[in-house]
Design a protein around this motif. Structure first.
Motif, PDB file in Angstrom:
ATOM      1  N   VAL A   1       0.866  -1.176   0.000  1.00 21.36           N
ATOM      2  CA  VAL A   1       0.000   0.000   0.000  1.00 21.36           C
ATOM      3  C   VAL A   1       0.910   1.237   0.000  1.00 21.36           C
ATOM      4  O   VAL A   1       1.722   1.429   0.910  1.00 21.36           O
ATOM      5  N   VAL A   2       0.795   2.032  -1.035  1.00 19.77           N
ATOM      6  CA  VAL A   2       1.656   3.204  -1.201  1.00 19.77           C
ATOM      7  C   VAL A   2       1.013   4.413  -0.531  1.00 19.77           C
ATOM      8  O   VAL A   2      -0.043   4.880  -0.953  1.00 19.77           O
ATOM      9  N   VAL A   3       1.635   4.874   0.536  1.00 20.99           N
ATOM     10  CA  VAL A   3       1.140   6.045   1.252  1.00 20.99           C
ATOM     11  C   VAL A   3       1.809   7.284   0.644  1.00 20.99           C
ATOM     12  O   VAL A   3       3.040   7.336   0.550  1.00 20.99           O
ATOM     13  N   PRO A   4       1.029   8.241   0.201  1.00 23.55           N
ATOM     14  CA  PRO A   4       1.629   9.446  -0.391  1.00 23.55           C
ATOM     15  C   PRO A   4       2.634  10.079   0.566  1.00 23.55           C
ATOM     16  O   PRO A   4       2.384  10.236   1.761  1.00 23.55           O
ATOM     17  N   ALA A   5       3.775  10.402   0.027  1.00 20.06           N
ATOM     18  CA  ALA A   5       4.828  10.996   0.846  1.00 20.06           C
ATOM     19  C   ALA A   5       4.528  12.465   1.127  1.00 20.06           C
ATOM     20  O   ALA A   5       3.946  13.168   0.295  1.00 20.06           O
ATOM     21  N   PRO A   6       4.890  12.884   2.325  1.00 17.38           N
ATOM     22  CA  PRO A   6       4.704  14.313   2.635  1.00 17.38           C
ATOM     23  C   PRO A   6       5.634  15.167   1.771  1.00 17.38           C
ATOM     24  O   PRO A   6       6.595  14.665   1.185  1.00 17.38           O
ATOM     25  N   PRO A   7       5.382  16.468   1.692  1.00 16.13           N
ATOM     26  CA  PRO A   7       6.229  17.354   0.875  1.00 16.13           C
ATOM     27  C   PRO A   7       7.687  17.304   1.343  1.00 16.13           C
ATOM     28  O   PRO A   7       7.980  17.101   2.519  1.00 16.13           O
ATOM     29  N   ASN A   8       8.577  17.520   0.384  1.00 19.81           N
ATOM     30  CA  ASN A   8      10.021  17.569   0.637  1.00 19.81           C
ATOM     31  C   ASN A   8      10.526  16.298   1.315  1.00 19.81           C
ATOM     32  O   ASN A   8      11.292  16.338   2.274  1.00 19.81           O
ATOM     33  N   SER A   9      10.041  15.134   0.865  1.00 15.94           N
ATOM     34  CA  SER A   9      10.476  13.854   1.424  1.00 15.94           C
ATOM     35  C   SER A   9      10.886  12.907   0.299  1.00 15.94           C
ATOM     36  O   SER A   9      10.588  13.161  -0.872  1.00 15.94           O
ATOM     37  N   GLN A  10      11.552  11.827   0.656  1.00 20.90           N
ATOM     38  CA  GLN A  10      11.961  10.809  -0.304  1.00 20.90           C
ATOM     39  C   GLN A  10      11.506   9.441   0.218  1.00 20.90           C
ATOM     40  O   GLN A  10      11.660   9.135   1.400  1.00 20.90           O
ATOM     41  N   THR A  11      10.949   8.645  -0.635  1.00 20.75           N
ATOM     42  CA  THR A  11      10.515   7.299  -0.269  1.00 20.75           C
ATOM     43  C   THR A  11      11.616   6.296  -0.603  1.00 20.75           C
ATOM     44  O   THR A  11      12.088   6.236  -1.745  1.00 20.75           O
ATOM     45  N   ILE A  12      12.048   5.532   0.375  1.00 20.87           N
ATOM     46  CA  ILE A  12      13.102   4.534   0.198  1.00 20.87           C
ATOM     47  C   ILE A  12      12.471   3.141   0.308  1.00 20.87           C
ATOM     48  O   ILE A  12      11.784   2.847   1.281  1.00 20.87           O
ATOM     49  N   THR A  13      12.702   2.306  -0.667  1.00 24.21           N
ATOM     50  CA  THR A  13      12.118   0.955  -0.676  1.00 24.21           C
ATOM     51  C   THR A  13      13.220  -0.089  -0.796  1.00 24.21           C
ATOM     52  O   THR A  13      14.307   0.184  -1.312  1.00 24.21           O
ATOM     53  N   ALA A  14      12.924  -1.243  -0.303  1.00 22.25           N
ATOM     54  CA  ALA A  14      13.820  -2.399  -0.427  1.00 22.25           C
ATOM     55  C   ALA A  14      12.966  -3.647  -0.639  1.00 22.25           C
ATOM     56  O   ALA A  14      11.860  -3.750  -0.097  1.00 22.25           O
ATOM     57  N   ALA A  15      13.443  -4.570  -1.434  1.00 21.32           N
ATOM     58  CA  ALA A  15      12.682  -5.784  -1.753  1.00 21.32           C
ATOM     59  C   ALA A  15      13.372  -7.009  -1.167  1.00 21.32           C
ATOM     60  O   ALA A  15      14.608  -7.100  -1.150  1.00 21.32           O
ATOM     61  N   VAL A  16      12.578  -7.937  -0.656  1.00 17.72           N
ATOM     62  CA  VAL A  16      13.073  -9.228  -0.190  1.00 17.72           C
ATOM     63  C   VAL A  16      12.688 -10.268  -1.232  1.00 17.72           C
ATOM     64  O   VAL A  16      11.501 -10.477  -1.510  1.00 17.72           O
ATOM     65  N   THR A  17      13.668 -10.887  -1.841  1.00 20.67           N
ATOM     66  CA  THR A  17      13.426 -11.826  -2.931  1.00 20.67           C
ATOM     67  C   THR A  17      13.390 -13.259  -2.407  1.00 20.67           C
ATOM     68  O   THR A  17      14.274 -13.668  -1.635  1.00 20.67           O
ATOM     69  N   ALA A  18      12.389 -14.003  -2.801  1.00 19.63           N
ATOM     70  CA  ALA A  18      12.278 -15.403  -2.388  1.00 19.63           C
ATOM     71  C   ALA A  18      13.389 -16.230  -3.024  1.00 19.63           C
ATOM     72  O   ALA A  18      13.757 -16.018  -4.186  1.00 19.63           O
ATOM     73  N   GLY A  19      13.943 -17.177  -2.257  1.00 16.08           N
ATOM     74  CA  GLY A  19      15.006 -18.038  -2.754  1.00 16.08           C
ATOM     75  C   GLY A  19      14.513 -19.430  -3.063  1.00 16.08           C
ATOM     76  O   GLY A  19      13.359 -19.624  -3.468  1.00 16.08           O
ATOM     77  N   GLU A  20      15.352 -20.429  -2.819  1.00 17.58           N
ATOM     78  CA  GLU A  20      15.047 -21.808  -3.188  1.00 17.58           C
ATOM     79  C   GLU A  20      15.176 -22.741  -1.983  1.00 17.58           C
ATOM     80  O   GLU A  20      15.739 -22.367  -0.949  1.00 17.58           O
ATOM     81  N   LEU A  21      14.656 -23.941  -2.164  1.00 17.61           N
ATOM     82  CA  LEU A  21      14.844 -25.030  -1.208  1.00 17.61           C
ATOM     83  C   LEU A  21      16.026 -25.863  -1.700  1.00 17.61           C
ATOM     84  O   LEU A  21      16.015 -26.359  -2.833  1.00 17.61           O
ATOM     85  N   SER A  22      17.064 -26.000  -0.876  1.00 20.53           N
ATOM     86  CA  SER A  22      18.263 -26.710  -1.318  1.00 20.53           C
ATOM     87  C   SER A  22      18.894 -27.459  -0.158  1.00 20.53           C
ATOM     88  O   SER A  22      18.565 -27.235   1.013  1.00 20.53           O
ATOM     89  N   MET A  23      19.812 -28.354  -0.500  1.00 21.07           N
ATOM     90  CA  MET A  23      20.565 -29.054   0.547  1.00 21.07           C
ATOM     91  C   MET A  23      21.985 -29.301   0.075  1.00 21.07           C
ATOM     92  O   MET A  23      22.263 -29.424  -1.120  1.00 21.07           O
ATOM     93  N   THR A  24      22.891 -29.367   1.042  1.00 20.08           N
ATOM     94  CA  THR A  24      24.277 -29.746   0.802  1.00 20.08           C
ATOM     95  C   THR A  24      24.669 -30.769   1.854  1.00 20.08           C
ATOM     96  O   THR A  24      24.023 -30.865   2.904  1.00 20.08           O
TER      97      THR A  24
END
Length: 443
Positions: A289-312
């Motif tokens: 949900v994108v909340v409008p940023a207040p004036p004179n502000s910057q929105t910083i985002t980061a993404a968490v990427t799904a990985g895999e099921l693995s074994m060693t």
């Protein structure tokens, strides 16, 4: 001529003594019982009639046999393989003659009778392994193992059945023993559950973000046809107030226009029934949900990427301890540590199973069912899922579970899996190196 008759008579008495003792041994067993059964069961008594070889000159023997049936899993699913161990724990008679029987002359085989939800018989076989039996001494126990595949859900009873002893001493002879009033009492019960179909339900959104109050189109597929489905926003593992219900079409698909107001919403799920169930749901699919940023502000985002099921694994070769040629016994060691990484971040758990081949060497082979393990599993601190070690017991060619994690709202983590290994080596197995291949499967 008189000397010849005397020698013949002595030889005949010697044969009668040997074969007669062997026949009586069958009524109660003469092979050492191997370890490996992991479930509780009950010993039962039943009348048996054993028929000695005709050359023994001994009439059929009727007596009480005490036996026990155990399994490696008491709650299998349809399609799984169950390992059965049939143990004669108390003989019907002792050695009646003044003649000791040598070691390793008797090879047992038999049947375990199935009843209830699944009928039929399981063929079981034992090793050619018994300690020497002293003159007029008691006979030890013997065990036989086999497997069956579960074909129907419900309670399946297991009862001791007929068995036979093949003797390899002076001559190759058989002594069959039958249950007088079949079936014998039930010694073990397993409860089989039906196989659940894999969850193929899926969700897709027409957009990954939107302002508060914007409607997002949620498309679902592979749900149960003509069934009510709840579509709801998620804030981590908790549901938000953004919720609606739709009914799937005849193909199990739907398109819902969900209005998302809660700024805490991080994803959207859909499920059948009154509450979230990973077996009957899909998602979460990420949504912001994108909340409008207040004036004179910057929105910083980061993404968490799904990985895999693995074994060693820490290595691919395990060397077990040596055993003495004349004694046999347990060759022990440890599985090379397996590390499982579940970085998918979804609702599904995982299962790590293993199966082993027969151990082949210069003296033939040692059966796959002779390898047992004692699993252990540890979750790394902070892992969302908890790890459950599989049951201790035989691995076998049919396979067994080493470790697993359950389904949940949010699963994943890093896990360390180990197991102690023990190979039951029969006494007088030909010296040399015996090798089998243990295959692990992560799903």
């Amino acid at each position: 001529m008189a000397l010849t008759r005397s020698r013949a008579a002595a030889r005949r008495r010697r044969w009668t003594a040997v074969l007669g003792a062997t026949a009586l041994a069958v009524a109660g067993g003469a092979l050492a019982a191997p370890a490996g059964a992991t479930t509780a069961s009950q010993q039962v008594e039943f009348q048996t009639r054993c028929v000695p070889p005709p050359i023994a000159g001994i009439p059929p023997i009727t007596g009480t046999t005490t036996a026990e049936v155990t399994v490696d899993k008491t709650s299998p699913k349809v399609g799984e393989t169950v390992t059965v161990t049939y143990t004669i724990t108390k003989p019907a008679a002792s050695n009646p003659v003044d003649l000791a029987l040598p070691a390793d002359i008797m090879t047992p085989s038999g049947k375990v009778v199935l009843g209830g939800a699944q009928t039929g018989a399981v063929t079981v076989n034992g090793p050619k392994k018994n300690p020497p039996v002293p003159a007029k001494g008691s006979f030890p126990a013997f065990s036989m193992t086999g497997t069956f595949t579960v074909t129907a859900p419900g309670s399946i009873t297991l009862s001791p059945g007929d068995y036979n002893i093949h003797t390899s001493y002076i001559m190759e002879l058989d002594t069959p023993c039958t249950v007088l009033n079949p079936p014998a009492p039930v010694s073990e019960t397993v409860v089989a559950s039906p196989v659940t179909s894999p969850n193929t339900r899926a969700l897709a959104l027409d957009t990954a973000s939107g302002d508060p109050g914007v409607r997002v189109t949620v498309n679902g597929s592979k749900f149960t046809p003509l069934t009510e489905v709840t579509v709801v926003g998620r804030a981590g593992a908790a549901e938000t107030a953004d919720k609606m219900t739709v009914t799937t079409d005849s193909d199990g698909a739907f398109a819902a226009r969900l209005k998302v107001n809660d700024v805490a919403t991080t994803g959207i799920v859909a499920y059948e029934g009154a509450a979230w169930d990973p077996e009957k749901g899909a998602g979460p699919v990420a949504y912001k949900v994108v909340v409008p940023a207040p004036p004179n502000s910057q929105t910083i985002t980061a993404a968490v990427t799904a990985g895999e099921l693995s074994m060693t694994q820490a290595g691919d070769a395990v060397e077990l301890s040596s055993v003495d040629f004349g004694q046999g016994g347990a060759a022990t060691g440890a599985l090379k540590t397996v590390t499982v990484k579940d970085f998918r971040g979804g609702p599904a758990g995982w299962s790590l199973t293993g199966k082993v081949t027969d151990f082949t060497g210069p003296g033939g082979s040692i059966g796959a069912g002779n390898l047992s393990w004692s699993p252990a599993c540890t979750a790394k601190a902070g892992s969302p899922s908890t790890c459950a070690a599989g049951s201790s017991g035989p691995v076998g060619s049919g396979g067994a579970t080493l470790a697993s994690t359950p389904n949940g709202a949010l699963t994943g983590g890093e896990f360390t899996v180990d197991a102690g290994l023990s190979l039951d080596v029969p006494a007088f197995t030909a010296p040399g190196s015996y090798a089998g291949v243990l295959t692990l499967t992560l799903s």
